[in-house]
Design an enzyme around this catalytic site. Structure first.
Site, PDB file in Angstrom:
ATOM      1  N   GLY A  11       0.859  -1.177  -0.127  1.00  0.00           N
ATOM      2  CA  GLY A  11      -0.134  -0.100   0.097  1.00  0.00           C
ATOM      3  C   GLY A  11       0.786   1.114   0.083  1.00  0.00           C
ATOM      4  O   GLY A  11       1.966   1.303   0.690  1.00  0.00           O
ATOM      5  N   ARG A  72       0.724  -4.722  -5.535  1.00  0.00           N
ATOM      6  CA  ARG A  72       0.657  -6.076  -4.782  1.00  0.00           C
ATOM      7  C   ARG A  72       0.866  -7.059  -5.893  1.00  0.00           C
ATOM      8  O   ARG A  72      -0.041  -6.973  -6.686  1.00  0.00           O
ATOM      9  CB  ARG A  72      -0.637  -6.334  -3.813  1.00  0.00           C
ATOM     10  CG  ARG A  72      -0.819  -5.187  -3.033  1.00  0.00           C
ATOM     11  CD  ARG A  72      -1.916  -5.323  -2.215  1.00  0.00           C
ATOM     12  NE  ARG A  72      -2.455  -4.198  -1.211  1.00  0.00           N
ATOM     13  CZ  ARG A  72      -1.746  -3.843  -0.225  1.00  0.00           C
ATOM     14  NH1 ARG A  72      -0.850  -4.412   0.298  1.00  0.00           N
ATOM     15  NH2 ARG A  72      -2.158  -2.742   0.279  1.00  0.00           N
ATOM     16  N   GLY A 102       5.728  -2.216   3.534  1.00  0.00           N
ATOM     17  CA  GLY A 102       4.914  -2.841   4.909  1.00  0.00           C
ATOM     18  C   GLY A 102       5.753  -4.312   5.087  1.00  0.00           C
ATOM     19  O   GLY A 102       6.477  -4.716   4.549  1.00  0.00           O
ATOM     20  N   ASP A 103       4.786  -5.082   6.106  1.00  0.00           N
ATOM     21  CA  ASP A 103       5.653  -6.228   6.545  1.00  0.00           C
ATOM     22  C   ASP A 103       5.645  -7.286   5.404  1.00  0.00           C
ATOM     23  O   ASP A 103       6.524  -7.962   5.325  1.00  0.00           O
ATOM     24  CB  ASP A 103       5.198  -6.742   7.782  1.00  0.00           C
ATOM     25  CG  ASP A 103       3.483  -6.794   7.799  1.00  0.00           C
ATOM     26  OD1 ASP A 103       2.711  -6.291   6.752  1.00  0.00           O
ATOM     27  OD2 ASP A 103       3.015  -6.910   8.756  1.00  0.00           O
ATOM     28  N   THR A 125       4.371   2.540   5.522  1.00  0.00           N
ATOM     29  CA  THR A 125       2.857   1.836   5.571  1.00  0.00           C
ATOM     30  C   THR A 125       2.233   2.988   6.584  1.00  0.00           C
ATOM     31  O   THR A 125       2.813   3.317   7.620  1.00  0.00           O
ATOM     32  CB  THR A 125       2.522   0.584   5.769  1.00  0.00           C
ATOM     33  OG1 THR A 125       1.337   0.516   6.291  1.00  0.00           O
ATOM     34  CG2 THR A 125       3.545   0.086   7.110  1.00  0.00           C
ATOM     35  N   ASP A 127      -0.228   1.998   8.391  1.00  0.00           N
ATOM     36  CA  ASP A 127      -0.912   1.333   9.182  1.00  0.00           C
ATOM     37  C   ASP A 127      -0.018   1.069  10.406  1.00  0.00           C
ATOM     38  O   ASP A 127      -0.469   0.890  11.892  1.00  0.00           O
ATOM     39  CB  ASP A 127      -1.029  -0.381   8.878  1.00  0.00           C
ATOM     40  CG  ASP A 127      -2.088  -0.169   7.646  1.00  0.00           C
ATOM     41  OD1 ASP A 127      -2.819   0.559   7.524  1.00  0.00           O
ATOM     42  OD2 ASP A 127      -1.853  -1.267   6.916  1.00  0.00           O
ATOM     43  N   ASP A 129       2.165  -0.995  11.548  1.00  0.00           N
ATOM     44  CA  ASP A 129       2.070  -2.433  11.869  1.00  0.00           C
ATOM     45  C   ASP A 129       3.352  -3.052  11.597  1.00  0.00           C
ATOM     46  O   ASP A 129       3.415  -4.335  11.758  1.00  0.00           O
ATOM     47  CB  ASP A 129       0.919  -3.231  11.135  1.00  0.00           C
ATOM     48  CG  ASP A 129       1.149  -3.133   9.591  1.00  0.00           C
ATOM     49  OD1 ASP A 129       1.932  -2.465   9.058  1.00  0.00           O
ATOM     50  OD2 ASP A 129       0.181  -3.891   8.821  1.00  0.00           O
ATOM     51  N   ARG A 171      -5.339  -2.772   9.206  1.00  0.00           N
ATOM     52  CA  ARG A 171      -5.427  -3.977   9.025  1.00  0.00           C
ATOM     53  C   ARG A 171      -5.417  -4.713  10.544  1.00  0.00           C
ATOM     54  O   ARG A 171      -6.456  -4.245  11.237  1.00  0.00           O
ATOM     55  CB  ARG A 171      -4.205  -4.462   8.490  1.00  0.00           C
ATOM     56  CG  ARG A 171      -4.218  -4.227   6.931  1.00  0.00           C
ATOM     57  CD  ARG A 171      -2.947  -4.909   6.238  1.00  0.00           C
ATOM     58  NE  ARG A 171      -3.157  -4.590   4.839  1.00  0.00           N
ATOM     59  CZ  ARG A 171      -2.826  -5.363   3.921  1.00  0.00           C
ATOM     60  NH1 ARG A 171      -2.385  -6.400   4.380  1.00  0.00           N
ATOM     61  NH2 ARG A 171      -2.841  -4.914   2.612  1.00  0.00           N
ATOM     62  N   ARG A 243     -25.069   6.207  11.908  1.00  0.00           N
ATOM     63  CA  ARG A 243     -24.413   6.119  10.421  1.00  0.00           C
ATOM     64  C   ARG A 243     -23.212   5.591  10.590  1.00  0.00           C
ATOM     65  O   ARG A 243     -22.094   5.958  11.353  1.00  0.00           O
ATOM     66  CB  ARG A 243     -24.387   7.546   9.889  1.00  0.00           C
ATOM     67  CG  ARG A 243     -25.810   7.950   9.484  1.00  0.00           C
ATOM     68  CD  ARG A 243     -26.314   7.394   8.473  1.00  0.00           C
ATOM     69  NE  ARG A 243     -27.671   8.121   8.162  1.00  0.00           N
ATOM     70  CZ  ARG A 243     -27.982   9.243   7.391  1.00  0.00           C
ATOM     71  NH1 ARG A 243     -26.916   9.774   7.111  1.00  0.00           N
ATOM     72  NH2 ARG A 243     -29.101   9.597   7.309  1.00  0.00           N
TER      73      ARG A 243
END
Ligand code: ATP
Length: 319
Positions: A11, A72, A102-103, A125, A127, A129, A171, A243
């Site tokens: 990403g 990807r 990322g990882d 990334t 994230d 993570d 994620r 919502r």
């Protein structure tokens, strides 16, 4: 080492361009030739490799996304495809690669080093993570974007006495959600690191209503549940308009904030310095504001992301 390659994978994240710039300018300052690869491991396989010069990275430090493109490309898991990728680099005498991602991208890099090709990985990334680093490139920019969105939701939720559920990326990592919830003053937080029980959440929301709360914002990490269904459930049970808002790819875009630009520039430069020192299989991190590096294999096996349980505790006392 005389020639190196650089790619962005997985990403995209704001600050990737600043990291590429850091790599390119540091390489050139040390009389190395530097090649860009389009679209991550896909471009490596498809031979989309081209030489970069100092002007290739002019005017990119402030731009979101990645000018090299990202992708990807799961066929990179196949040995023969990685062999083709290595052949494409070797025919240009490129003998080291810098991977920004990322990882998942880290695993791709590790596989290349197992085949004898030197790789340094930079955490890029939103994230946050990635193991072995307090922060990854793009995280702080995404956080700013998310909090701005939550602020806007707050205006309208409060005007209509509505319950808003905001789905946030990350994620399996709740860092973005937790930090955004504190900064955005969200009343309820649902994270992948903590067991999710919709009945418990409803109970908490009802408690808030009984306390006299006129509106509420629930921050929830993606992939935990269907937030549209959750909104219907809460509306039915509370008789309050509810919502769901899925922030989606909005969170990935935009000009990188100052912290991400500095982090990316430092990490980009550091990755080349590590190659010059003879390292062949490292991933980079920032720990307590200091740049660090780990053997990539060790990092993927042994390092875990720490869950910020103290942050969650604080967040809960603020509601
Ligand atoms: P983000 O966290 O932003 O999604 P990521 O780097 O984790 O970024 P992934 O899609 O998981 O994103 O991985 C990026 C790419 O890394 C994959 O598309 C693939 O090309 C490569 N990759 C992932 N796992 C492997 C593996 N086991 N072997 C070889 N290559 C891999």
């Amino acid at each position: 080492i005389k020639k190196i390659g650089v790619l962005t994978s997985g990403g995209d994240a704001p600050g990737m361009n600043a990291a590429i710039r850091g790599v390119v300018r540091t390489a050139l300052s040390n009389d190395l030739e530097i090649f860009g690869i389009n679209d991550g491991y896909l471009g490596l396989f498809k031979d989309k490799i081209f030489k970069l010069n100092r002007f290739s990275v002019s005017d990119v430090i402030n731009k979101g996304g990645t000018f090299l493109g990202s992708a990807r490309f799961s066929p990179f898991k196949i040995y023969n495809n990685r062999q083709i990728a290595i052949k494409n680099m070797k025919k240009r005498d490129i003998n080291a690669l810098i991977v920004i991602g990322g990882d998942g991208s880290y695993i791709g890099a590790q596989k290349l080093t197992e085949m004898g090709f030197a790789c340094i990985s930079i955490p890029g990334t939103i994230d946050n993570d990635v193991v072995g680093t307090d922060y990854s490139i793009g995280y702080f920019t995404a956080l700013e974007t998310i909090v701005k969105c939550i602020d806007k939701l707050r205006d309208t939720s409060s005007s209509h006495q509505r319950i808003s559920i905001v789905e946030i990326m990350g994620r399996q990592c709740g860092d973005l959600t937790l930090a955004a919830a504190i900064a955005g003053g969200c009343e309820f937080i649902v994270l992948p690191e903590v067991n999710y029980d919709k009945k418990e959440l409803l109970k908490e929301i009802k408690k808030g209503i009984n306390k006299g709360k006129k509106h509420a914002i629930v921050a929830i990490t993606e992939y935990i549940c269907n937030v549209t269904e959750l909104a219907k459930y809460i509306e039915k049970e509370t008789q309050r308009e509810t919502r769901a808002t899925i922030l989606g790819h909005i969170q990935r875009g935009g000009s990188p904030v100052v912290y991400d630009r500095i982090l990316a520039s430092r990490m980009g430069a550091y990755s080349v310095e590590l190659l010059l020192k003879g390292y062949k299989s490292r991933c980079i991190g920032i720990k307590n504001e200091k740049l660090v590096h780990y053997d990539i294999k060790f990092a993927l096996k042994n390092l875990k992301k720490n869950f910020k349980s103290d942050w969650l505790k604080t967040a809960k006392t603020l509601f």
